[in-house]
Design an enzyme around this catalytic site. Structure first.
Site, mmCIF file in Angstrom:
data_model
loop_
_atom_site.group_PDB
_atom_site.id
_atom_site.type_symbol
_atom_site.label_atom_id
_atom_site.label_comp_id
_atom_site.label_asym_id
_atom_site.label_seq_id
_atom_site.Cartn_x
_atom_site.Cartn_y
_atom_site.Cartn_z
ATOM 1 N N ARG A 50 0.705 -1.180 -0.054
ATOM 2 C CA ARG A 50 0.157 0.110 0.037
ATOM 3 C C ARG A 50 0.804 1.155 -0.134
ATOM 4 O O ARG A 50 0.538 2.255 -0.913
ATOM 5 C CB ARG A 50 -1.146 -0.048 1.206
ATOM 6 C CG ARG A 50 -2.053 1.145 1.024
ATOM 7 C CD ARG A 50 -3.131 0.813 1.945
ATOM 8 N NE ARG A 50 -2.532 1.011 3.296
ATOM 9 C CZ ARG A 50 -3.354 0.638 4.695
ATOM 10 N NH1 ARG A 50 -4.580 0.138 4.346
ATOM 11 N NH2 ARG A 50 -2.667 0.926 5.769
ATOM 12 N N LYS B 171 -2.677 6.326 1.011
ATOM 13 C CA LYS B 171 -2.614 6.942 2.676
ATOM 14 C C LYS B 171 -1.622 8.214 2.575
ATOM 15 O O LYS B 171 -0.757 8.237 3.060
ATOM 16 C CB LYS B 171 -1.979 5.731 3.550
ATOM 17 C CG LYS B 171 -2.457 5.880 4.724
ATOM 18 C CD LYS B 171 -2.273 4.596 5.706
ATOM 19 C CE LYS B 171 -2.426 4.567 7.010
ATOM 20 N NZ LYS B 171 -3.740 5.133 7.712
ATOM 21 N N GLU C 124 -16.313 6.238 4.450
ATOM 22 C CA GLU C 124 -15.826 5.560 5.486
ATOM 23 C C GLU C 124 -15.835 6.107 6.783
ATOM 24 O O GLU C 124 -16.574 7.277 6.717
ATOM 25 C CB GLU C 124 -14.113 5.106 5.179
ATOM 26 C CG GLU C 124 -13.183 6.035 4.646
ATOM 27 C CD GLU C 124 -12.134 5.436 4.343
ATOM 28 O OE1 GLU C 124 -11.556 4.642 4.913
ATOM 29 O OE2 GLU C 124 -11.318 5.963 3.534
HETATM 30 N N1 PLP Z 1 -9.357 4.242 6.289
HETATM 31 C C1 PLP Z 1 -8.557 5.294 6.544
HETATM 32 C C2 PLP Z 1 -8.958 6.515 6.263
HETATM 33 C C3 PLP Z 1 -7.273 4.955 7.598
HETATM 34 O O1 PLP Z 1 -6.559 5.882 7.892
HETATM 35 C C4 PLP Z 1 -7.065 3.450 7.972
HETATM 36 C C5 PLP Z 1 -6.052 3.234 9.092
HETATM 37 O O2 PLP Z 1 -4.964 2.901 8.356
HETATM 38 C C6 PLP Z 1 -8.155 2.444 7.484
HETATM 39 C C7 PLP Z 1 -9.262 2.782 6.805
HETATM 40 C C8 PLP Z 1 -7.859 1.282 7.920
HETATM 41 O O3 PLP Z 1 -6.764 0.534 7.266
HETATM 42 P P1 PLP Z 1 -6.033 -0.648 7.835
HETATM 43 O O4 PLP Z 1 -6.884 -1.789 8.300
HETATM 44 O O5 PLP Z 1 -5.170 -0.937 6.899
HETATM 45 O O6 PLP Z 1 -5.312 0.052 9.151
HETATM 46 C C1 COI Z 2 -4.155 3.356 11.411
HETATM 47 O O1 COI Z 2 -5.317 2.465 11.498
HETATM 48 O O2 COI Z 2 -3.063 2.881 11.363
HETATM 49 C C2 COI Z 2 -4.117 4.640 11.006
HETATM 50 O O3 COI Z 2 -3.693 5.029 10.345
HETATM 51 C C3 COI Z 2 -5.378 5.485 11.615
HETATM 52 C C4 COI Z 2 -4.938 6.776 12.135
HETATM 53 C C5 COI Z 2 -4.278 6.868 13.459
HETATM 54 C C6 COI Z 2 -4.422 7.761 11.334
#
Ligand code: PLP
Ligand code: COI
Length: 340
Positions: A80, A183, A219
């Site tokens: 990612r 991200k 989201e």
């Molecule tokens: N959506 C956003 C905007 C986020 O910042 C995060 C955190 O990383 C997620 C979703 C969840 O992603 P992940 O499960 O890969 O941490």
């Molecule tokens: C995560 O779940 O790792 C995130 O990035 C969420 C937030 C702290 C930015």
């Protein structure tokens, strides 16, 4: 290291001993370097400061019941970050370099990996920034990749208790063809106003709708959304949401549980039909959604009447945590052990 109250940690910054850095200069990445400095010297014209050439990751390491330390699906985070780097035209780290830097950062900060049974974990924050001086709007030629770690507890103060969300129609965190699927730090800058307003109104997090039609669920702040009904796990399909690794894992676990899985647009009018709803992410894990307030209609959809999570949310949470802490078999080979 001061005494850390592992069981009372929130989601904040605790200083640890070391971070791992790698510099991209003259068209190539250098060697991984270990630093004990929390600061980074940076050129005032660095592209990350002016033009948002910045992307990051979030992942966790867990100390298991058996004492082993495991990273959860780090290659997924590496991929990612690479896709974020490609979109923002930054130098891409390789998957190997990313995973090696993460393992090293965990190993060097072994004292900060919360003990098994405290519910806490070690959060890893890989960060990629354009450091080369750039005044015209174009990609930098120098980059810094850094991995720091910090022990964390629950992201929402509610922990696994259901949270209150609020639909925000007044702000968008990402444009339909913008950066929502990567991200980029800019997405979070764009969402600050919304999260501050929703907090002030007493909600844990905003729920974003798609920014084009304001119809479909995007989201839930910094976490993906899922709903469960009629034996089906439903989660939004949208170009402007971050492809969550937790959500991807929950889709697999939901199938393991015998649920059907649907990834499709979710019209907001469908929200009241879900039996359970949740926010999921590395930081959020599964945060059950107790209610969603819609300021336009002034109505609140309630999922949790008794203040507890629904049965599938509980099962999915236990399965995910069980795998991460080495209590359940890792049937999908998600964990990567860190040799300490
Ligand atoms: N959506 C956003 C905007 C986020 O910042 C995060 C955190 O990383 C997620 C979703 C969840 O992603 P992940 O499960 O890969 O941490
Ligand atoms: C995560 O779940 O790792 C995130 O990035 C969420 C937030 C702290 C930015």
């Amino acid at each position: 290291m001061e005494n850390i109250e592992w069981g009372n940690l929130g989601f904040g910054y605790v200083k640890t001993n070391y971070n791992v850095r790698c510099y991209y200069r003259d068209g190539k990445w250098g060697e991984l370097e270990v630093s004990s400095d929390e600061n980074i010297p940076i050129h005032m014209a660095a592209s990350c400061l002016h033009y948002g050439q910045e992307a990051f990751e979030g992942m966790k390491a867990f100390r298991g019941k058996d004492g082993k330390v495991r990273l959860f699906r780090p290659e997924e985070n590496a991929r990612r970050l690479i896709s974020s780097a490609q979109y923002l035209k930054m130098a891409e780290p390789s998957v190997e370099m990313f995973v090696e830097a993460c393992k090293l950062a965990v190993k060097l900060n072994a004292d900060f990996i919360p003990p098994y049974g405290t519910g806490a974990s070690l959060y890893l924050r890989p960060l990629l920034i354009g450091t080369g001086a750039q005044v015209g709007v174009k990609p930098a030629t120098e980059y810094l990749f850094i991995v720091f770690v910090t022990p964390v507890g629950p992201y929402f103060k509610e922990g696994f208790k259901p949270i209150k969300c609020m639909i925000d129609r007044d702000h968008d965190r990402a444009a339909p063809l913008g950066t929502g699927h990567v991200k980029a730090g800019g997405n979070y800058g764009a969402s600050m106003i919304s999260s501050v307003i929703t907090h002030e109104l007493g909600y844990a997090t905003p729920l974003y709708l798609d920014s084009k039609e304001k119809r479909y669920i995007d989201e839930c702040g910094a976490a993906n959304f899922f709903g469960i009904k009629n034996g089906t796990y439903v989660t939004p399909k949208s170009h402007s949401i971050l492809p969550s690794i937790t959500n991807k894992s929950l889709r697999t676990l939901a199938e393991d549980l015998g649920l059907k899985v649907e990834e499709r647009p979710i019209d907001y009018t469908e929200l009241p039909t879900f039996e359970e709803a949740g926010a999921c992410g590395t930081a959020a894990v599964i945060s059950p959604i107790g209610s969603i307030f819609d300021p336009t209609t002034n109505e609140t959809i309630v999922y949790s009447k008794d203040g507890n999570a629904g049965k599938y949310s509980i099962e999915l949470y236990n399965m995910l945590r069980g795998i991460q802490y080495g209590e359940l078999p890792d049937n999908h080979n998600w964990n990567v052990e860190v040799e300490m």
